[in-house]
Design a protein around this motif. Sequence first.
Motif, mmCIF file in Angstrom:
data_model
loop_
_atom_site.group_PDB
_atom_site.id
_atom_site.type_symbol
_atom_site.label_atom_id
_atom_site.label_comp_id
_atom_site.label_asym_id
_atom_site.label_seq_id
_atom_site.Cartn_x
_atom_site.Cartn_y
_atom_site.Cartn_z
ATOM 1 N N PHE A 204 25.668 10.686 95.442
ATOM 2 C CA PHE A 204 26.897 11.358 95.856
ATOM 3 C C PHE A 204 26.916 12.792 95.322
ATOM 4 O O PHE A 204 27.306 13.731 96.036
ATOM 5 C CB PHE A 204 28.115 10.578 95.351
ATOM 6 C CG PHE A 204 29.437 11.121 95.809
ATOM 7 C CD1 PHE A 204 29.650 11.465 97.134
ATOM 8 C CD2 PHE A 204 30.478 11.285 94.897
ATOM 9 C CE1 PHE A 204 30.894 11.966 97.558
ATOM 10 C CE2 PHE A 204 31.713 11.776 95.309
ATOM 11 C CZ PHE A 204 31.913 12.116 96.645
ATOM 12 N N CYS A 205 26.483 12.972 94.107
ATOM 13 C CA CYS A 205 26.402 14.322 93.534
ATOM 14 C C CYS A 205 25.426 15.188 94.330
ATOM 15 O O CYS A 205 25.677 16.387 94.552
ATOM 16 C CB CYS A 205 25.963 14.257 92.070
ATOM 17 S SG CYS A 205 27.211 13.573 90.949
ATOM 18 N N GLU A 206 24.329 14.588 94.776
ATOM 19 C CA GLU A 206 23.358 15.340 95.568
ATOM 20 C C GLU A 206 23.973 15.788 96.896
ATOM 21 O O GLU A 206 23.740 16.910 97.360
ATOM 22 C CB GLU A 206 22.106 14.502 95.825
ATOM 23 C CG GLU A 206 21.037 15.269 96.590
ATOM 24 C CD GLU A 206 19.832 14.418 96.952
ATOM 25 O OE1 GLU A 206 18.893 14.978 97.545
ATOM 26 O OE2 GLU A 206 19.840 13.208 96.666
ATOM 27 N N VAL A 207 24.751 14.904 97.518
ATOM 28 C CA VAL A 207 25.427 15.263 98.768
ATOM 29 C C VAL A 207 26.339 16.465 98.544
ATOM 30 O O VAL A 207 26.367 17.412 99.346
ATOM 31 C CB VAL A 207 26.237 14.061 99.304
ATOM 32 C CG1 VAL A 207 27.130 14.492 100.471
ATOM 33 C CG2 VAL A 207 25.305 12.937 99.735
ATOM 34 N N ILE A 208 27.084 16.453 97.442
ATOM 35 C CA ILE A 208 27.989 17.565 97.121
ATOM 36 C C ILE A 208 27.190 18.857 96.929
ATOM 37 O O ILE A 208 27.565 19.923 97.437
ATOM 38 C CB ILE A 208 28.806 17.236 95.859
ATOM 39 C CG1 ILE A 208 29.759 16.069 96.145
ATOM 40 C CG2 ILE A 208 29.574 18.467 95.368
ATOM 41 C CD1 ILE A 208 30.407 15.482 94.903
ATOM 42 N N ALA B 139 43.210 13.295 86.943
ATOM 43 C CA ALA B 139 43.127 13.764 85.554
ATOM 44 C C ALA B 139 44.519 13.957 84.955
ATOM 45 O O ALA B 139 44.728 13.749 83.743
ATOM 46 C CB ALA B 139 42.336 15.068 85.501
ATOM 47 N N GLU B 140 45.482 14.344 85.779
ATOM 48 C CA GLU B 140 46.862 14.480 85.309
ATOM 49 C C GLU B 140 47.384 13.160 84.743
ATOM 50 O O GLU B 140 48.209 13.142 83.820
ATOM 51 C CB GLU B 140 47.770 14.915 86.470
ATOM 52 C CG GLU B 140 47.618 16.370 86.872
ATOM 53 C CD GLU B 140 48.471 16.683 88.100
ATOM 54 O OE1 GLU B 140 48.926 15.724 88.762
ATOM 55 O OE2 GLU B 140 48.678 17.868 88.390
ATOM 56 N N LYS B 141 46.879 12.050 85.322
ATOM 57 C CA LYS B 141 47.316 10.716 84.901
ATOM 58 C C LYS B 141 46.363 10.120 83.861
ATOM 59 O O LYS B 141 46.393 8.923 83.594
ATOM 60 C CB LYS B 141 47.390 9.799 86.118
ATOM 61 C CG LYS B 141 48.346 10.288 87.196
ATOM 62 C CD LYS B 141 48.251 9.423 88.453
ATOM 63 C CE LYS B 141 49.131 9.962 89.569
ATOM 64 N NZ LYS B 141 49.012 9.146 90.814
ATOM 65 N N ASN B 142 45.506 10.986 83.307
ATOM 66 C CA ASN B 142 44.517 10.567 82.321
ATOM 67 C C ASN B 142 43.538 9.528 82.866
ATOM 68 O O ASN B 142 43.025 8.688 82.121
ATOM 69 C CB ASN B 142 45.201 10.029 81.056
ATOM 70 C CG ASN B 142 45.917 11.133 80.298
ATOM 71 O OD1 ASN B 142 45.390 12.242 80.164
ATOM 72 N ND2 ASN B 142 47.127 10.833 79.825
ATOM 73 N N VAL B 143 43.323 9.587 84.187
ATOM 74 C CA VAL B 143 42.285 8.767 84.819
ATOM 75 C C VAL B 143 41.115 9.706 85.086
ATOM 76 O O VAL B 143 41.108 10.452 86.072
ATOM 77 C CB VAL B 143 42.789 8.126 86.130
ATOM 78 C CG1 VAL B 143 41.669 7.302 86.769
ATOM 79 C CG2 VAL B 143 44.020 7.281 85.874
ATOM 80 N N MET B 144 40.168 9.687 84.178
ATOM 81 C CA MET B 144 39.084 10.656 84.253
ATOM 82 C C MET B 144 37.970 10.165 85.191
ATOM 83 O O MET B 144 37.372 9.111 84.959
ATOM 84 C CB MET B 144 38.504 10.925 82.863
ATOM 85 C CG MET B 144 39.450 11.737 81.990
ATOM 86 S SD MET B 144 39.720 13.371 82.713
ATOM 87 C CE MET B 144 41.133 13.930 81.738
ATOM 88 N N PRO B 145 37.706 10.923 86.253
ATOM 89 C CA PRO B 145 36.599 10.562 87.144
ATOM 90 C C PRO B 145 35.260 10.826 86.455
ATOM 91 O O PRO B 145 35.217 11.432 85.375
ATOM 92 C CB PRO B 145 36.795 11.492 88.347
ATOM 93 C CG PRO B 145 37.543 12.653 87.794
ATOM 94 C CD PRO B 145 38.394 12.132 86.681
ATOM 95 N N ALA B 146 34.179 10.379 87.085
ATOM 96 C CA ALA B 146 32.848 10.556 86.501
ATOM 97 C C ALA B 146 32.543 12.050 86.321
ATOM 98 O O ALA B 146 32.666 12.843 87.258
ATOM 99 C CB ALA B 146 31.798 9.907 87.396
ATOM 100 N N LYS B 147 32.170 12.413 85.104
ATOM 101 C CA LYS B 147 31.931 13.825 84.807
ATOM 102 C C LYS B 147 30.848 14.450 85.693
ATOM 103 O O LYS B 147 31.021 15.597 86.145
ATOM 104 C CB LYS B 147 31.579 14.001 83.325
ATOM 105 C CG LYS B 147 31.474 15.465 82.932
ATOM 106 C CD LYS B 147 31.499 15.660 81.430
ATOM 107 C CE LYS B 147 30.218 15.195 80.780
ATOM 108 N NZ LYS B 147 30.153 15.566 79.354
ATOM 109 N N PRO B 148 29.734 13.759 85.997
ATOM 110 C CA PRO B 148 28.725 14.378 86.861
ATOM 111 C C PRO B 148 29.279 14.760 88.238
ATOM 112 O O PRO B 148 28.901 15.791 88.799
ATOM 113 C CB PRO B 148 27.653 13.298 86.978
ATOM 114 C CG PRO B 148 27.790 12.485 85.734
ATOM 115 C CD PRO B 148 29.258 12.457 85.464
#
Length: 384
Positions: A299-303, A329-338
Amino acid sequence: MKRIICIAAAAAFAAHAGAQLATEAQRQFIRGNLADKTAAIREAVGSDALFLSHAGLDFVIQSKPLLGNDRELAALAAASVLVAPVASLSQKQADALAEKLARVFALYDDETVRIVVLEKLVPLCAQFRSEQAVALVNGCLQGAKEGATTRAALGTAGRIGDSRTFELVYDAWRTKRWPSLRAETEAALADLSERSIADAVRAIAAADLREVHAFFTLLTADEKKSPNFRAEIAENALSKAIYTTEDLSGSMDETISLQTAAVRVISESHWVRASQLVIRYFSLAREEYEANVLAERTFCEVITCMSQLAAPDTTQALSSYLADINRLAEKNVMPAKPVVLAVITALGALGDKSAFDNLLYVTYLSYPQDVIAAARGALAQLKW
């Protein structure tokens, strides 16, 4: 019988030479036996080559029914074909030569003769389009068995073939008809596809996904092919892969492999024409990623690939996705950093100032410091 053949040869030669006296090479051809005629043709240059090659072709065409499978006659036939000049011919002369080559091919079962005929068609058709030459190749491929003649026909097919040739070669490739000629079949198919991309696009539209994947891989593997050709094939393959994905259940390996490979080729070619299609795929890729069907790294490669397509809608799609990430992130639900870093880096590379607000907001949220630093770096890359 030999006297009749010699008289016929002299008459055929006279038709080419007109009223001019014969040169020494031409005399040798007229007077000589089969071996002498072959030697005269092999040594011919200039105007002699034109006259004697045609005289030789006429002779072998007339003599084959009388002499049958005579080895010396076959050698004369091969020499006549090889020596026949194709440069600077008129359309009429090219058509006449094509007709004689077709007759020689039809008369002789000798593999050497047939191969030199097939090979001569390439330089002939480089000068003029010859429907008769193409028909000869197509007839040779139709129902052909493995062998040296089929190998030569494939080599010629890729250089001069038409849509019918494409159909024959594609079907042979798809059905693995000639296993020992797999490389030659693939090379011919790739060349035919580049000659007429419309044929390749129709094949992609009609094939199932597994076949499309194999065909796409074949056509895009050779980096010597035109980047635009490879990108257009990738565009059509990606479209097929997107619009045949009905749901995310079952095995998705084939589909995802084709989707990501196609996006990669489009990105490498900077094929902006396909930007809307790639954006459509990004939406699907996001669904696949969130359904744990598409790997995070992929998915990162697609981006990252999207950043090579500098279109306004590309920035909008990625910036919108960053806005969704920020809301999590506002709700402190952190998505995958990569993934976050891939989006931020892509937006910086695109440099579109419309991404300013969402990039700036990253710096106010509780992201890790390296993510915030990446957002500041991307902001510095925006063009105002």
